[in-house]
Design a protein around this motif. Structure first.
Motif, mmCIF file in Angstrom:
data_model
loop_
_atom_site.group_PDB
_atom_site.id
_atom_site.type_symbol
_atom_site.label_atom_id
_atom_site.label_comp_id
_atom_site.label_asym_id
_atom_site.label_seq_id
_atom_site.Cartn_x
_atom_site.Cartn_y
_atom_site.Cartn_z
ATOM 1 N N TYR A 50 0.802 -1.225 0.000
ATOM 2 C CA TYR A 50 0.000 0.000 0.000
ATOM 3 C C TYR A 50 0.834 1.274 0.000
ATOM 4 O O TYR A 50 0.484 2.273 -0.630
ATOM 5 C CB TYR A 50 -0.967 0.018 1.199
ATOM 6 N N HIS A 53 1.420 3.800 -2.849
ATOM 7 C CA HIS A 53 0.438 4.821 -3.263
ATOM 8 C C HIS A 53 0.721 6.203 -2.656
ATOM 9 O O HIS A 53 0.932 7.162 -3.405
ATOM 10 C CB HIS A 53 -0.976 4.331 -2.972
ATOM 11 N N HIS A 77 -1.652 10.516 4.160
ATOM 12 C CA HIS A 77 -3.055 10.855 3.895
ATOM 13 C C HIS A 77 -4.053 9.715 4.078
ATOM 14 O O HIS A 77 -5.206 9.960 4.386
ATOM 15 C CB HIS A 77 -3.216 11.526 2.517
ATOM 16 N N ASP A 78 -3.625 8.468 3.911
ATOM 17 C CA ASP A 78 -4.575 7.354 4.070
ATOM 18 C C ASP A 78 -4.457 6.635 5.410
ATOM 19 O O ASP A 78 -5.173 5.665 5.647
ATOM 20 C CB ASP A 78 -4.387 6.341 2.928
ATOM 21 N N ASP A 143 -3.472 12.369 -5.085
ATOM 22 C CA ASP A 143 -4.066 11.079 -4.743
ATOM 23 C C ASP A 143 -4.822 10.534 -5.962
ATOM 24 O O ASP A 143 -4.652 9.388 -6.375
ATOM 25 C CB ASP A 143 -5.019 11.327 -3.560
HETATM 26 MN MN MN Z 1 -5.128 7.770 -1.290
#
Ligand code: MN
Length: 492
Positions: A50, A53, A77-78, A143
């Motif tokens: 992940y 990203h 951000h995630d 994003d």
């Molecule tokens: Mn994202």
């Protein structure tokens, strides 16, 4: 843009160090490690870990030389949405500015399509977040760009919806914020999924044209450089730039698909030190090449509504071929490429650029109004986005994805603009049907063409469902009307 290229944290740190030598690189490394361990074990649909990203999104923004605080927030951000780490933890480790940015992104939530009401509500949330801190939107763009670059891993329906939303909403906002680079990326990445046939067609047109122009451009640039040396005017940079695909597509629609009428397919961009140099440059160019009448645009004294400043002029090169020049200062160039984001830029000395009045804050209210207006009468959007899709087949077995209740005409325009324009009848599962027949899942559709047909029937607008079909039929009507008016005018 090369998506295969492996983005690493080391490369990110080097990139930032280059434009901002005093940046706190340890903090950025820390944010990366923090996010990597929070996302540990999670995978993207592409199968990659992940963390690739947020890292890729951070790279996209570092390429625009943005404030490291925004980079840190992008890396994180995630985290609150997808892991057990909380906003409180982020605040403790990275301070309240970063926390507030990440909170803004988290509030926007992930892409969810659960009916029209929810969708509009999500958009409202986006505008509120943007009004509170436009940096949240900048992160959201990065994003989205990375999600679009990896869109192939998504199921077909999602691909289309995400791409359409990026094209209709995100790219429009980026445009209003003056973020040319980001807007162009969003548009070209989405274009491929929203109008795949047109994408291939336009790409072919552009590539063919550009290959033919290479040597010609080289000559024009050399001649220009020589003229500048003789005039003792300094150029910071001069280079050719290809028109972006989606903007070429839109222009082709406007110009009745005539490539010959498009003057800025390839433009030469000249960057000079001062505004006075811009006008001097224009003079030198017009002395060297013959200018095309009515193609001189002074966006310095009269900037475009989104703040764009430059001088444009189209001239005849040696062989009589046209080429557009765009002339601007470095500052105008930065503003044009990065727009609002230029407010968080670092210059070569590592200090934040001090921009005068913050016009765009006033702009935000307008953008919001614009977008919501667009939405409320945007029945079309609802249909394209939210309706159930059906899958029908061409006689050769290709799958075509259309909204429910779409007709053979929608199908025809989905295949190709000309198939739509010349469509004269249709067979569904080998049976002749009227053009307003609603298609059903699994239908095999064959379009009967009439090569001599002059164009679509305006009555088709009463039953077609897709925006593609509607746009093409309307464009065709408009062109007909213009031609008719032209034919009524007395000859010059
Ligand atoms: Mn994202």
């Amino acid at each position: 843009m090369n998506k295969q290229k492996k983005e690493t944290i080391e490369k990110l740190l080097n990139k930032i160090k280059e434009y901002h030598p005093k940046a706190d690189l340890d903090m950025i490394q820390l944010a990366y490690d923090f996010a990597a361990s929070a996302h540990e074990g999670q995978k993207r649909r592409t199968g990659e870990p992940y963390i690739t990203h947020p890292l890729a999104a951070a790279h996209i923004l570092a390429d625009t030389q943005i404030d490291p605080v925004i980079i840190i927030a992008t890396l994180l951000h995630d985290v609150p949405e997808d892991t057990s780490v909380t906003l409180e933890d982020i605040k403790k480790n990275f301070g309240s500015e970063v926390e507030s940015l990440v909170r803004g992104i988290t509030k926007l939530g992930k892409l969810k399509y659960r009916g029209v009401e929810r969708y509009i509500e999500n958009l409202r949330k986006m505008f509120i977040a943007m009004a509170e801190d436009v940096r949240v939107m900048i992160i959201k763009f990065a994003d989205r760009i990375h999600n679009l670059r990896t869109l192939d891993a998504m199921p077909p329906q999602k691909k289309y919806r995400i791409a359409l939303e990026s094209l209709e909403i995100y790219a429009s906002i980026a445009n209003r914020l003056g973020m040319e680079e980001i807007k162009g990326e969003l548009e070209d990445l989405s274009f491929k999924y929203v109008y795949p046939k047109d994408y291939e067609r336009v790409k072919k047109i552009r590539d063919e044209k550009i290959i033919g122009k290479k040597q010609y451009l080289k000559n024009v640039i050399e001649k220009t450089e020589k003229a500048f040396q003789e005039a003792h005017v300094k150029i910071i940079s001069i280079q050719g730039r290809n028109k972006r695909l989606y903007s070429l597509y839109k222009k082709l629609l406007k110009k009745e698909n005539s490539v010959a009428k498009i003057y800025d397919l390839v433009a030469i961009r000249i960057i000079v030190p001062t505004i006075a140099d811009c006008y001097a440059t224009l003079g030198i160019l017009h002395h060297t090449f013959k200018p095309l009448k009515g193609r001189i645009k002074d966006y310095i004294s009269q900037p475009k509504p989104n703040g764009y400043k430059s001088l444009h002029t189209t001239v005849f090169g040696e062989s009589g071929e046209n080429v557009e020049f765009q002339i601007r200062t470095s500052e105008m160039h930065q503003d044009a490429e990065y727009g609002v984001a230029a407010h968080w830029h670092y210059n070569e000395y590592g200090s934040r650029s001090q921009k005068k009045d913050i016009e765009w804050i006033k702009e935000l209210a307008n953008i919001q109004k614009d977008m919501l207006d667009k939405l409320t009468d945007l029945e079309q959007m609802k249909i394209d986005f939210l309706q159930t899709r059906i899958f029908v087949f061409t006689p050769k077995g290709d799958v075509i994805d259309l909204p429910e209740a779409a007709t053979p005409v929608d199908f025809a325009y989905h295949i190709h603009t000309e198939v739509g324009n010349k469509c004269n009848g249709a067979l569904i599962n080998d049976t002749m049907v009227s053009l307003d027949t609603e298609l059903k899942n699994g239908d095999v559709v064959e379009i009967i063409l009439d090569k001599n047909r002059k164009g679509p029937n305006p009555d088709w607008l009463n039953f077609v469902k897709t925006a593609t079909a509607k746009n093409h039929i309307r464009t065709n009507q408009k062109n007909k009307l213009t031609n008719w008016i032209k034919s009524m005018l007395p000859n010059k």
